[in-house]
Design a protein around this motif. Structure first.
Motif, short mmCIF file in Angstrom:
data_model
loop_
_atom_site.label_atom_id
_atom_site.label_comp_id
_atom_site.label_asym_id
_atom_site.label_seq_id
_atom_site.Cartn_x
_atom_site.Cartn_y
_atom_site.Cartn_z
N ILE A 1 0.85 -1.27 0.06
CA ILE A 1 0.14 0.04 -0.09
C ILE A 1 1.02 1.16 0.09
O ILE A 1 0.84 2.24 -0.54
N TYR A 2 1.93 1.31 0.73
CA TYR A 2 2.98 2.22 0.92
C TYR A 2 3.55 2.54 -0.45
O TYR A 2 3.52 3.60 -1.25
N ASN A 3 4.11 1.35 -1.18
CA ASN A 3 4.46 1.50 -2.40
C ASN A 3 3.44 2.01 -3.44
O ASN A 3 3.91 2.91 -4.39
N ASN A 4 2.43 1.56 -3.49
CA ASN A 4 1.57 2.14 -4.40
C ASN A 4 1.32 3.40 -4.40
O ASN A 4 1.08 4.09 -5.36
N ALA A 5 1.30 3.89 -3.17
CA ALA A 5 0.98 5.65 -3.05
C ALA A 5 2.24 6.27 -3.56
O ALA A 5 2.08 7.42 -4.17
N SER A 6 3.39 5.58 -3.61
CA SER A 6 4.55 6.33 -4.09
C SER A 6 4.87 6.37 -5.56
O SER A 6 5.91 7.01 -5.98
N ILE A 7 4.03 5.73 -6.36
CA ILE A 7 4.13 5.55 -7.81
C ILE A 7 3.65 6.98 -8.42
O ILE A 7 2.82 7.53 -8.32
N VAL A 8 4.73 7.48 -9.11
CA VAL A 8 4.42 8.70 -9.90
C VAL A 8 4.24 8.43 -11.35
O VAL A 8 3.03 8.84 -11.65
N MET A 9 5.12 7.38 -12.05
CA MET A 9 4.83 7.05 -13.36
C MET A 9 4.47 5.51 -13.20
O MET A 9 5.27 4.95 -12.55
#
Ligand code: SF4
Ligand code: SF4
Ligand code: SF4
Ligand SMILES: [Zn+2]
Lengths: 752, 71
Positions: free
Chosen positions: A327-335
């Motif tokens: 979930i944390y990684n999901n939020a950090s995706i920019v592209m």
């Protein structure tokens, strides 16, 4: 989510904590995995695992005293797993392995003094790490030479000594320790280690430091003369090797060493369903089957409490610690693609995980928070909750919502709030319930609308607030009467967001008032299923059981009920975000039923009914219609809307002599559906009114396609975000619909 | 922008009822969430009405919609 919050979430889930055996083992052998391999009779693999962790594995595996066994939690169910006996069996029955290949040379030299267990292990540990090791001793293998074959078979020790040499250790025997020898070695080498159990002169150096095994002389390390069991001597050797490594690298000698040697684990493993099994007897002469059976007694300790009870957590194949990171990684995706969106939107927000978790981990809080921030950042996929939110808007629209005092009254002592889903599923029941409340309590007003739970679940807090403030305004206009709510989700939602209101459940009210006149009393035996929204409402659950008792129903309780109630798949809008999983969830709950089902949440009732089970809502017994209770169908989306509208119209007409606002023109279009079309529409979330709009516009504009062979017509219309296509043929005064589909993508240039 | 061809777009047997014209393949611009695609789709040569088959809507189109929503 900030990184620190992620850490806190990750820390909370203890699934990855070390099992008791490994934590207690001085050198942290992975006994759990070892037992798993032994249970599969994979002796060579099991041996490879031991040889990875143990110095002089041939010796240590046969001589270990089994410290881990004192911590093994199998002890509470028959007896600790005999890990040390399994290790011996493994050593005796597996193929010998070449020694490990040392790391590339560090060009650092260490002298190890003493040829006993600790000294040999220290030489092994340091050689492995790429130190140039010289072992200086009086004789090699002190204390290990004269053991009986039953303890250490002939040849094993010599083979391990040969391994030491193969790893590059230079062995010099006949050396006597002296002060001057130590001093010259310290000059010559990068570090020196003394095996305190073998070299009696080590005593003159004083007690080594417990944490580092350092002495008063920099670079000189020593193990205590404690004659500890072999596994502790091996641990001292490893501690020394760690210290020598830190010393030669010039890093801190003390920081982050808590996990060297035995420690306490935070793991939790439930024993509630574990049958006691006694250990396999004997310690030598085991058959392969004996060894396998003993290894099978290992519980493969882990937590997984939440995953075992939640179909959603199970579906994504991991456990909350891993999910928190996703979930944390999901939020950090920019592209790029946000892989975890559907996962985040599939939690039912039911709270069962938190109820069973030894650490109180709430996946619901985690997912709801994630949804809210997705909404805030504009990354929430628009289609996920749109249908549910439209349904909520419909329930709150003019054709369904109302807020009034009882007919001919200008004040209300109570306000009946049946909830939009009960109204959608059982409008006649709601009608009868309202009549009953008025007849027995007098001034009871009525409010038909949605409590706002869907907006809340979708992470649309501002929408939820907005809906709530309208609700609150209407309630205040009615004089802030006591609210009687029938739906457990409404109860929970209203109590949370309308703290000023006095709110009772319809069930509490009926418990106090007595059963209504027309209630059926031929209950029989039913499985009573608590909805997840009643998890923390003990009173509500008791009220319902009292009513069932008065209705003559004998109740059976499913295993997961009450505080451990499961969601039906409606909660958190799972069924919208992930229909297949929603189906699986309802199926699991239906499969667990041993009797016909009775509940007091209409969504639970409808979803279980759709799985082909006979399922009743309490209203089916309290305010029965003419049919067999439980035979009432679980209406589809279109019928649910229509039920709400019809009920609203009927009440306005019958009680308040008011006619509903005019119908919209498309509502006059007569449509019928083939079974196939009806099924497709339900799955694709296409409403009867959507189809009516398409047909209304097609007939007005003539914009249609026609099929050469079937003569069927095809038209499309986009009321707002979704374009609907309908394949149909004219029939009598209206149309027969054969197929319907929809998409969100738009043809540029205006075609609807 | 290159034109995308999708076999699912097939409109065999359908004609525009209003213009009584058989459909022809024409490049059409499709948009969703700030993304634009040029796709060859069956279109009425007279009134330019575009035909979107069930297979296309629920297959390729749906996939792309989901993908864009997760971007
Ligand atoms: S119950 Fe679930 S969340 Fe809690 S510690 Fe165990 S695996 Fe982790
Ligand atoms: S049951 Fe198995 S995993 Fe659990 S503590 Fe004992 S040996 Fe370790
Ligand atoms: S569905 Fe319920 S039990 Fe499962 S993770 Fe979500 S809140 Fe927890
Ligand atoms: Zn045309």
């Amino acid at each position: 989510m900030e990184q620190a919050e992620l850490r806190a979430w990750e820390h909370k889930c203890i699934q990855e904590e070390t099992p008791w055996c490994t934590a207690a083992c001085p050198i942290h052998v992975d006994a759990r995995e070892f037992c798993s391999l032994m249970a599969q009779r994979r002796w060579d693999k099991a041996w490879a695992l031991l040889a990875r962790t143990m110095p002089l594995p041939g010796v240590l595996a046969r001589m270990c005293g089994g410290t881990c066994e004192s911590a093994c939690i199998r002890a509470q169910a028959g007896g600790a797993v005999g890990v040390s006996r399994l290790e011996r069996f493994c050593a005796d029955n597996s193929t010998h392995l070449p020694p490990p290949r040392p790391l590339p040379s560090r060009n650092k030299s260490v002298a190890v003094m003493g040829g006993g267990m600790t000294g040999l292990c220290a030489a092994w540990e340091m050689a492995r790490r790429g130190f140039d090791v010289t072992l200086l001793c009086d004789a090699v293998g002190v204390g290990l030479r004269d053991l009986p074959d039953t303890v250490l078979p002939a040849g094993v020790l010599d083979r391990e000594i040969a391994s030491l040499r193969a790893m590059g250790v230079v062995i010099e025997t006949g050396v006597q320790l002296s002060r001057s020898l130590i001093e010259s070695l310290l000059e010559e080498k990068d570090a020196v280690f003394i095996d305190g159990n073998t070299v009696s002169e080590a005593g003159m150096l004083g007690e080594p430091d417990e944490l580092t095994l350092g002495t008063r002389l920099a670079g000189l390390f020593a193990s205590p003369a404690d004659n500890a069991p072999p596994e502790f001597q091996a641990a001292a050797a490893r501690r020394a090797a760690n210290s020598v490594e830190r010393f030669t690298q010039g890093v801190s000698m003390v920081s982050g060493r808590e996990l060297e040697g035995p420690y306490q684990t935070r793991l939790f493993t439930s024993l509630t369903t574990v049958e006691p099994v006694a250990p396999v007897q004997g310690s030598s002469g085991w058959s392969e089957a004996d060894a396998r059976d003993e290894a099978r007694r290992c519980l493969q300790c882990e937590c997984m409490e939440c995953v075992n009870v939640c179909e959603y957590l199970k579906h994504y194949k991991q456990y909350p610690k891993v999910y928190a990171r996703r979930i944390y990684n999901n939020a950090s995706i920019v592209m790029g693609t946000r892989q975890a969106n559907t996962m985040i939107n599939s939690c039912m927000l039911c709270g069962l995980c938190q109820a069973v978790c030894p650490e109180d981990f709430s996946m619901a809080d985690l997912c709801l928070e994630a949804r809210r921030s997705m909404v805030e950042l504009g990354t929430m996929p628009p289609s996920t909750h749109e249908f549910a939110l439209r349904d909520m808007a419909f329930a709150n629209g003019d054709s369904c919502a109302l807020a009034r005092h009882a007919p001919a009254e200008d004040s209300s002592d109570y306000l009946f709030f049946p909830g939009c889903q009960l109204t959608a599923s059982d409008p006649d029941g709601v009608h009868a319930a309202y009549a009953d409340l008025r007849a027995r309590l007098g001034r009871v007003g009525l409010m038909l609308r949605c409590c706002g739970a869907p907006a809340h679940w979708a992470g649309r807090q501002s929408l939820a607030d907005q809906s709530l403030s309208i609700l609150k305004g209407e309630w205040e206009q009615l004089g802030s009467p006591r609210i009687i709510a029938a739906c457990p989700t409404c109860l929970k939602t209203l109590r949370q967001w309308l703290p000023d209101a006095e709110i009772v459940s319809h069930w509490s009210a009926l418990r106090a008032m007595g059963l209504p006149g027309g209630a059926r009393a031929d209950g029989g035996t039913l499985t009573v299923g608590d909805p997840c929204s009643a998890r923390h409402d003990t009173m509500l659950r008791e009220d319902v059981r009292t009513l069932l008792d008065r209705l003559g129903v004998d109740t059976v309780e499913p295993e997961l009920n009450g505080e451990l109630a499961q969601c039906c798949g409606f909660g958190g809008l799972l069924a919208e975000a992930n229909p297949e999983l929603g189906q699986a969830v309802a199926q699991r709950r239906a499969d667990e039923l041993t009797k016909d089902f009775v509940t007091y949440c209409v969504m639970c009732r409808d979803r279980i009914a759709r799985m082909g089970k006979r399922a009743l809502h309490l209203y089916d017994l309290l305010y029965p219609g003419d049919g067999e209770p439980g035979s009432r169908p679980a209406p589809g989306y279109s019928d649910r809307r229509e039920n709400r509208t019809r009920l609203c119209e009927r009440l306005l007409r019958e009680l308040w002599n008011t006619d509903q606002a005019e119908a919209e023109p498309h509502e006059a279009v007569q449509v019928a559906f083939t079974d196939e079309a009806a099924r497709l529409m339900e799955n694709r979330r296409i409403l009867r009114s959507d189809v009516q709009k398409v047909l209304y516009h097609a007939t007005r504009t003539g914009a249609q396609f026609v099929h050469d062979e079937t003569d069927r017509l095809l038209a499309s219309w986009r009321p707002s975000t979704v374009a609907y296509w309908v394949e149909y043929e004219p029939q009598n005064d209206g149309f027969m619909v054969h197929r319907a589909w929809c998409h969100r993508m738009r043809v540029r240039g205006g075609q609807s | 922008m290159s034109v995308i061809r999708v076999p699912e777009a097939d409109a065999a047997g359908w004609r525009c009822a209003a213009c009584d014209e058989p459909l022809v393949m024409r490049p059409v611009e499709l948009e969703y969430l700030d993304a634009l695609f040029n796709v060859e789709l069956p279109t009425c040569p007279q009134c330019n009405r575009v035909f979107i088959s069930e297979e296309l809507a629920l297959g390729k189109m749906h996939q792309v919609e989901q993908l864009l929503e997760d971007k």
